[in-house]
Design an enzyme around this catalytic site. Structure first.
Site, PDB file in Angstrom:
ATOM      1  N   ASP A   1     126.923  27.172  18.688  1.00 34.57           N
ATOM      2  CA  ASP A   1     126.941  26.306  17.503  1.00 34.57           C
ATOM      3  C   ASP A   1     128.389  26.130  17.046  1.00 34.57           C
ATOM      4  O   ASP A   1     129.059  27.109  16.693  1.00 34.57           O
ATOM      5  CB  ASP A   1     126.112  26.953  16.386  1.00 34.57           C
ATOM      6  CG  ASP A   1     125.910  26.055  15.172  1.00 34.57           C
ATOM      7  OD1 ASP A   1     126.824  25.262  14.844  1.00 34.57           O
ATOM      8  OD2 ASP A   1     124.863  26.165  14.525  1.00 34.57           O
TER       9      ASP A   1
ATOM     10  N   HIS B   1     124.539  22.681  17.139  1.00 33.89           N
ATOM     11  CA  HIS B   1     124.059  22.726  15.755  1.00 33.89           C
ATOM     12  C   HIS B   1     122.923  21.723  15.588  1.00 33.89           C
ATOM     13  O   HIS B   1     123.121  20.516  15.668  1.00 33.89           O
ATOM     14  CB  HIS B   1     125.197  22.398  14.787  1.00 33.89           C
ATOM     15  CG  HIS B   1     124.820  22.621  13.348  1.00 33.89           C
ATOM     16  ND1 HIS B   1     124.787  23.869  12.779  1.00 33.89           N
ATOM     17  CD2 HIS B   1     124.444  21.747  12.370  1.00 33.89           C
ATOM     18  CE1 HIS B   1     124.421  23.769  11.516  1.00 33.89           C
ATOM     19  NE2 HIS B   1     124.193  22.487  11.248  1.00 33.89           N
TER      20      HIS B   1
ATOM     21  N   SER C   1     119.765  23.668   8.922  1.00 26.02           N
ATOM     22  CA  SER C   1     121.155  23.769   8.469  1.00 26.02           C
ATOM     23  C   SER C   1     121.222  24.210   6.998  1.00 26.02           C
ATOM     24  O   SER C   1     120.647  25.230   6.648  1.00 26.02           O
ATOM     25  CB  SER C   1     121.868  22.432   8.723  1.00 26.02           C
ATOM     26  OG  SER C   1     123.266  22.575   8.647  1.00 26.02           O
TER      27      SER C   1
END
Length: 351
Positions: A296, A325, A172
């Protein structure tokens, strides 16, 4: 009993799953979601709802404090697991926004790579997690110099750990930081290979996606955690900054009024423009795998589709239809799909 309910400490099942080494030929095998986590949102929140942190107690671990030597007096905190056998290469893992060395996904990746013979450093970004008390300043999506500083400090402590290869994995926000670092310093460090999972390569697009009505729960949760991180700063906040923080109502406002002025950016848009990894992709010389899900909920797929990946021979995009995600909870597997693919990619390049 489904694999979701298995205790990670049951070594017979866990070790068997960990030893399912993915071969290079299987790198592009499609992702198939595990029941009942069939949507991108369910994949994203699965660990929060039912996940158990991977048990790493079978591997020796020691705390390391890394002096950034940048004049701030700040240190980064990490947890280092030496390789077994001792000649294994080093993998450094970098967490995402409001995460830490103990995030579920980071511990899962650490456990898997340890079974593959890697030494693992679980690194907390500046001011994150258990390292909060060691830093007055705070990480952000473009603070790539901190990775360089951490590696220099760790190399001074553990020079032998770098002798058989350096592999880097970012998740991320930490993945965006990593890609920027690879463009700037990857060649200097002779990074063997790198991988990212759910990297928000266009920060502005990601911010806009998170602030959509359908993501209001995610947005509220992230903003609350971002504020908590800042409030836990050593020595607290001065009156003005505390007043500003209390008036912040969304992530854009946080970036514009907190992150940008604290780090020399001319507002949030300048921060996004100067730090988005998409700007740095052409300069990356390190073999790098980017794992991303079409579904996502935080990162728009257009951020990846607008890139001409064929123009960047050092980069390989592995885009799955599902996975959410930093989810990728696959059918018939305890090991997250992204970890299987990262292991396969690294295996090709270990030599």
């Amino acid at each position: 009993m489904t694999v979701d309910l298995l205790d990670w400490k049951r070594t017979s099942a866990y070790t068997l799953a960990m030893k399912q080494i993915t071969t290079p030929e299987n790198l592009a095998e499609p992702f198939k979601p595990r029941l009942p986590w069939l949507t991108g949102d369910l994949q994203t929140v699965r660990n929060l709802l039912v996940g158990r942190p991977a048990d790493l107690s079978a591997w020796p671990c020691r705390r390391v404090e890394l002096d950034l030597d940048d004049g701030t007096g700040d240190h980064l905190l990490g947890s280092f697991h030496p390789a077994t056998p001792a000649s294994g290469p080093l993998a450094v893992l970098i967490h995402g926004l409001t995460g830490s060395q103990d995030s579920h996904y980071l511990r899962a990746t650490a456990g898997f790579l340890l079974t593959q013979g890697f030494a693992v450093l679980r690194l907390n970004l500046r001011g994150a997690g258990p390292g909060r008390a060691l830093a007055r300043q705070q990480y952000h999506a473009g603070r790539s110099a901190d990775i360089d500083g951490a590696l220099r400090a760790f190399q001074a402590l553990e020079p032998k750990a770098f002798e058989t290869g350096l592999f880097l994995v970012g998740f991320s926000l930490g993945a965006n930081v990593l890609l920027k670092f690879l463009a700037e310093e990857g060649s200097e460090w002779s990074v063997t290979a790198a991988a990212t999972v759910s990297a928000p390569i266009d920060l502005r697009a990601g911010q806009q996606r998170l602030m959509k009505p359908r993501n209001r729960v995610y947005h509220y949760w992230l903003l609350r955690n971002m504020k908590r991180e800042l409030l836990s700063s050593p020595g607290g906040l001065d009156g003005h900054r505390l007043q500003v923080l209390e008036s912040v109502r969304d992530i854009y406002d946080f970036d514009d009024r907190i992150v940008a002025p604290a780090n020399g950016f001319d507002g949030a848009l300048d921060y996004y423009t100067r730090c988005s990894a998409v700007v740095f992709l052409p300069s990356i010389k390190t073999p790098t795998l980017l794992v991303q899900a079409v579904d996502d909920p935080w990162i728009p797929v257009e951020s990846y589709r607008c890139v001409d990946w064929q123009a960047y021979p050092n980069l390989r995009l592995l885009q799955a239809d599902g996975g959410g995600h930093v989810g990728f909870h696959a059918a018939k597997a305890l090991v997250p799909w992204h970890d299987q693919k990262i292991s396969a990619f690294f295996k090709q390049l270990r030599g």
